[in-house]
Scaffold this motif. Structure first.
Motif, short mmCIF file in Angstrom:
data_model
loop_
_atom_site.label_atom_id
_atom_site.label_comp_id
_atom_site.label_asym_id
_atom_site.label_seq_id
_atom_site.Cartn_x
_atom_site.Cartn_y
_atom_site.Cartn_z
N ALA A 198 4.91 -4.38 -5.43
CA ALA A 198 3.73 -5.08 -4.92
C ALA A 198 2.92 -4.17 -4.01
O ALA A 198 1.67 -4.15 -4.07
CB ALA A 198 4.17 -6.33 -4.16
N GLU A 199 3.60 -3.38 -3.12
CA GLU A 199 2.89 -2.44 -2.26
C GLU A 199 2.14 -1.40 -3.09
O GLU A 199 0.97 -1.06 -2.81
CB GLU A 199 3.89 -1.76 -1.32
CG GLU A 199 3.27 -0.83 -0.30
CD GLU A 199 2.38 -1.56 0.69
OE1 GLU A 199 1.46 -0.92 1.24
OE2 GLU A 199 2.56 -2.79 0.88
N ARG A 200 2.81 -0.89 -4.09
CA ARG A 200 2.17 0.11 -4.96
C ARG A 200 0.97 -0.50 -5.69
O ARG A 200 -0.09 0.12 -5.83
CB ARG A 200 3.20 0.64 -5.95
CG ARG A 200 2.70 1.81 -6.77
CD ARG A 200 3.83 2.51 -7.51
NE ARG A 200 4.57 1.63 -8.40
CZ ARG A 200 5.79 1.17 -8.15
NH1 ARG A 200 6.42 1.52 -7.03
NH2 ARG A 200 6.41 0.37 -9.00
N HIS A 201 1.11 -1.74 -6.06
CA HIS A 201 0.02 -2.42 -6.74
C HIS A 201 -1.16 -2.63 -5.79
O HIS A 201 -2.33 -2.47 -6.18
CB HIS A 201 0.53 -3.76 -7.29
CG HIS A 201 -0.50 -4.52 -8.08
ND1 HIS A 201 -1.04 -4.05 -9.26
CD2 HIS A 201 -1.09 -5.72 -7.84
CE1 HIS A 201 -1.90 -4.91 -9.72
NE2 HIS A 201 -1.96 -5.96 -8.87
N ARG A 202 -0.84 -2.96 -4.49
CA ARG A 202 -1.92 -3.16 -3.50
C ARG A 202 -2.66 -1.86 -3.26
O ARG A 202 -3.90 -1.84 -3.20
CB ARG A 202 -1.31 -3.69 -2.19
CG ARG A 202 -2.35 -4.11 -1.15
CD ARG A 202 -1.65 -4.51 0.13
NE ARG A 202 -0.96 -3.37 0.73
CZ ARG A 202 -1.57 -2.40 1.43
NH1 ARG A 202 -2.88 -2.41 1.62
NH2 ARG A 202 -0.87 -1.41 1.93
N ARG A 203 -1.91 -0.76 -3.11
CA ARG A 203 -2.57 0.53 -2.90
C ARG A 203 -3.46 0.89 -4.10
O ARG A 203 -4.57 1.40 -3.94
CB ARG A 203 -1.51 1.62 -2.68
CG ARG A 203 -0.83 1.53 -1.32
CD ARG A 203 -0.12 2.84 -1.01
NE ARG A 203 0.92 3.15 -1.98
CZ ARG A 203 2.19 2.76 -1.86
NH1 ARG A 203 2.58 2.03 -0.81
NH2 ARG A 203 3.07 3.09 -2.77
N ASP A 204 -2.98 0.59 -5.26
CA ASP A 204 -3.79 0.88 -6.46
C ASP A 204 -5.07 0.05 -6.46
O ASP A 204 -6.15 0.55 -6.81
CB ASP A 204 -2.98 0.59 -7.73
CG ASP A 204 -1.83 1.57 -7.89
OD1 ASP A 204 -1.90 2.67 -7.30
OD2 ASP A 204 -0.85 1.25 -8.63
N ARG A 205 -4.97 -1.19 -6.01
CA ARG A 205 -6.15 -2.05 -5.98
C ARG A 205 -7.15 -1.56 -4.94
O ARG A 205 -8.37 -1.57 -5.17
CB ARG A 205 -5.74 -3.49 -5.68
CG ARG A 205 -5.01 -4.16 -6.84
CD ARG A 205 -4.70 -5.60 -6.52
NE ARG A 205 -5.93 -6.37 -6.38
CZ ARG A 205 -5.98 -7.64 -6.00
NH1 ARG A 205 -4.84 -8.28 -5.70
NH2 ARG A 205 -7.13 -8.27 -5.90
N VAL A 206 -6.64 -1.12 -3.74
CA VAL A 206 -7.55 -0.59 -2.71
C VAL A 206 -8.26 0.66 -3.23
O VAL A 206 -9.48 0.83 -3.06
CB VAL A 206 -6.75 -0.29 -1.42
CG1 VAL A 206 -7.61 0.48 -0.42
CG2 VAL A 206 -6.26 -1.58 -0.78
N ALA A 207 -7.51 1.54 -3.85
CA ALA A 207 -8.13 2.76 -4.40
C ALA A 207 -9.16 2.40 -5.46
O ALA A 207 -10.26 2.99 -5.53
CB ALA A 207 -7.04 3.65 -4.99
N LEU A 208 -8.84 1.40 -6.26
CA LEU A 208 -9.79 0.98 -7.30
C LEU A 208 -11.04 0.38 -6.67
O LEU A 208 -12.17 0.63 -7.15
CB LEU A 208 -9.10 -0.04 -8.21
CG LEU A 208 -9.91 -0.55 -9.39
CD1 LEU A 208 -10.27 0.60 -10.32
CD2 LEU A 208 -9.15 -1.64 -10.15
#
Length: 546
Positions: A198-208
């Motif tokens: 979930a954390e990795r997914h959140r970071r990916d969403r912020v970068a996106l």
């Protein structure tokens, strides 16, 4: 002169002349001709004679010497070949040895090849046998009987596996504490992995999202630049439109001037055309006046010509009338002289008529006489023709009778031949019937032999199948004896794949039968305990009331 002495017959006494001649002949050499003078003969010495003879026979002696020399050389060559043939230190000997060695090597290689070919043939024969066995086995496995047996085998194995799984489930041990601890650890590990994910997914969403913001800023800048360029383009287009309108106004004014000029030229052309038309009308009126004057003059000339023709006709009529009057006067004078002429002509005509009558009478008399003679000749000819006709009719009748006799003989011969043909055809039919009967018998025997062969093959196949089935059942029964019923049932069904009774005389075949009612389905097993169909409906269809 021949002289006979006394009673001794058969002896001849030679004359003295012949004796003298014999004596004279003995005096000369045998090589010299008779009565040759030796004083006139030339005597040659022996050496000279030999020289002459040698000079004459030189070619023959040279040819003989050449032949002898050639023969000697040939014999020497043969002797040398025989001597050298066994030498090993010469080129020919070495070549011969090499050829012999090569021949031996070739023979050894050929023997090895033959051995390899034989081994290859044996290997291929074994492979062919294996392929034939595999094909035969595949063909055996593809038969309906074996397929049904394999289906039963599969069913038995499935039943066995199912019972094994049921037993395994019954004997399965429940999970213990260690397994629960391991399960908790696995759950915690999975929860941590989910959090990390979930954390990795959140970071990916912020970068996106940051990337999207950058792209939006770039898009805004690109839109502002495009608006600026569009404004400049609009001003340029407006300026170009104003220039275009000025140019179009100039073109419209120029076009109006061209229209006015064209109208002026058109009106001038129409005025010129009207003037030319008026001149042409005036010329046409003058020509019409000339034509009318010409027609009037022509009519006047025609009238004058008609008047002149009428005058000429009147003059001709007057002249014709004068001529007629003159001719009538001449005819009147001539009639008075014609009466005398007519009387004289009548007398001459009467005399001429009498003369013609006399000549006609004589002529008729001669004609009657000729007719009588002709009639007699014709009657005589007719009698002769009648006699000849009777003779020819009699001959014709004889010919007809003879032809009828020949025809009757021909008919008898034809009937005899027809009878012979009928007998031959009858014999041929009898032979054909016997042959057909024999062929039918042979075909029946062949069919019986075929049935026997088929039965033997079926028995052999059944035996092979039974052996195969027995081996499989034995191998399956070693593990368990509980699930071999499908195999036993498949073996007992018999060949044919049907549900009917077994044909004992046809190799144990078991065919299928269909019902004769509306269902038309296959009949059930003959050993079933009852029918699943409604026979009342069939009874009603057939008309039975009981």
């Amino acid at each position: 002169m021949l002289v006979r002495f006394g009673r001794r017959r058969g002896q001849v006494k030679e004359s003295t002349e012949m004796k003298n001649s014999e004596k004279d002949q003995v005096l000369y050499p045998p090589l010299l001709p008779s009565k040759v003078d030796l004083h006139q003969v030339t005597i040659i010495p022996h050496n000279e004679w030999k020289r002459i003879k040698d000079s004459l026979d030189s070619l023959t002696r040279e040819a003989a010497s050449l032949r002898a020399e050639r023969k000697a050389k040939k014999e020497m060559h043969f002797r040398s070949q025989e001597v050298v043939k066994h030498w090993t230190n010469t080129y020919a000997g070495m070549k011969e040895q090499k050829l012999e060695a090569k021949k031996k090597r070739d023979e050894e290689v050929e023997a090895e090849r033959q051995m390899l070919d034989m081994e290859e043939a044996i290997h291929k024969q074994g492979e062919r046998k294996k392929a034939i066995e595999n094909a035969r086995q595949c063909q055996f496995y593809r038969t309906e009987r074996v397929k049904n047996f394999h289906s039963g085998l599969l069913l038995s194995r499935v039943m066995k596996e199912r019972d094994a799984q049921v037993e395994f489930r019954k004997t399965k041990i429940k999970s213990d504490e260690k397994w629960e601890e391991q399960l908790k650890l696995n759950i915690e590990k999975a929860f941590k992995e989910e959090q990390e994910k979930a954390e990795r997914h959140r970071r990916d969403r912020v970068a996106l999202a940051n990337d999207h913001l950058k792209q939006y800023k770039k898009y805004k800048e690109r839109v502002s630049k495009s608006h600026k360029y569009q404004k400049q383009d609009a001003e340029e287009i407006k300026r170009q439109n104003s220039l275009y309108e000025i140019e179009m106004r100039k073109k419209v004014e120029k076009k109006k001037e061209e229209i006015h000029e064209s109208r002026r030229l058109f009106f001038e052309h129409m005025n010129d055309k009207n003037i030319i038309k008026a001149v042409e009308q005036q010329q046409q009126a003058e020509e019409d006046e000339k034509i009318r004057n010409f027609i009037k003059a022509k009519k006047r000339l025609t009238q004058m010509r008609n008047e002149k023709e009428a005058e000429t006709h009147r003059l001709m009529e007057e002249r014709r009338e004068r001529i007629n009057n003159f001719l009538s006067e001449l005819i009147k004078e001539k009639l008075d002289n014609e009466d005398l002429i007519i009387a004289r002509d009548i007398a001459e005509a009467e005399a001429e008529r009498e003369k013609r009558e006399i000549e006609r009478y004589e002529k008729n008399k001669e004609e009657v006489k000729a007719i009588a003679e002709y009639r007699a000749i014709v009657m005589k000819n007719k009698e002769e023709e009648e006699r000849q006709r009777k003779i020819s009719a009699k001959e014709q009748l004889l010919d007809i009778l003879k032809a009828d006799q020949i025809f009757l003989e021909h008919e008898k011969e034809k009937k005899r031949k027809a009878d012979e043909e009928c007998r031959k055809v009858q014999d041929a039919h009898i032979q054909q019937m016997a042959k057909n009967k024999f062929n039918a018998k042979l075909s029946k025997e062949a069919e019986i032999d075929y049935c026997r062969l088929t039965e033997a093959i079926a028995v052999e196949k059944e035996k092979e199948f039974q052996n195969y089935a027995r081996e499989v059942i034995e191998s399956e029964s070693q593990s368990t004896n509980k699930y071999i019923y499908p195999l036993v049932k498949a073996v007992q069904e018999g060949p044919g794949g049907g549900h009917g009774p077994v044909f004992v005389d046809r190799g144990g075949l078991r065919p299928s039968y269909q019902t004769n009612d509306v269902t038309g389905v296959q009949l059930p097993f003959y050993n079933s305990h009852g029918s699943k169909y409604n026979f009342q409906r069939s009874k009603q269809r057939l008309g039975f009331t009981w």
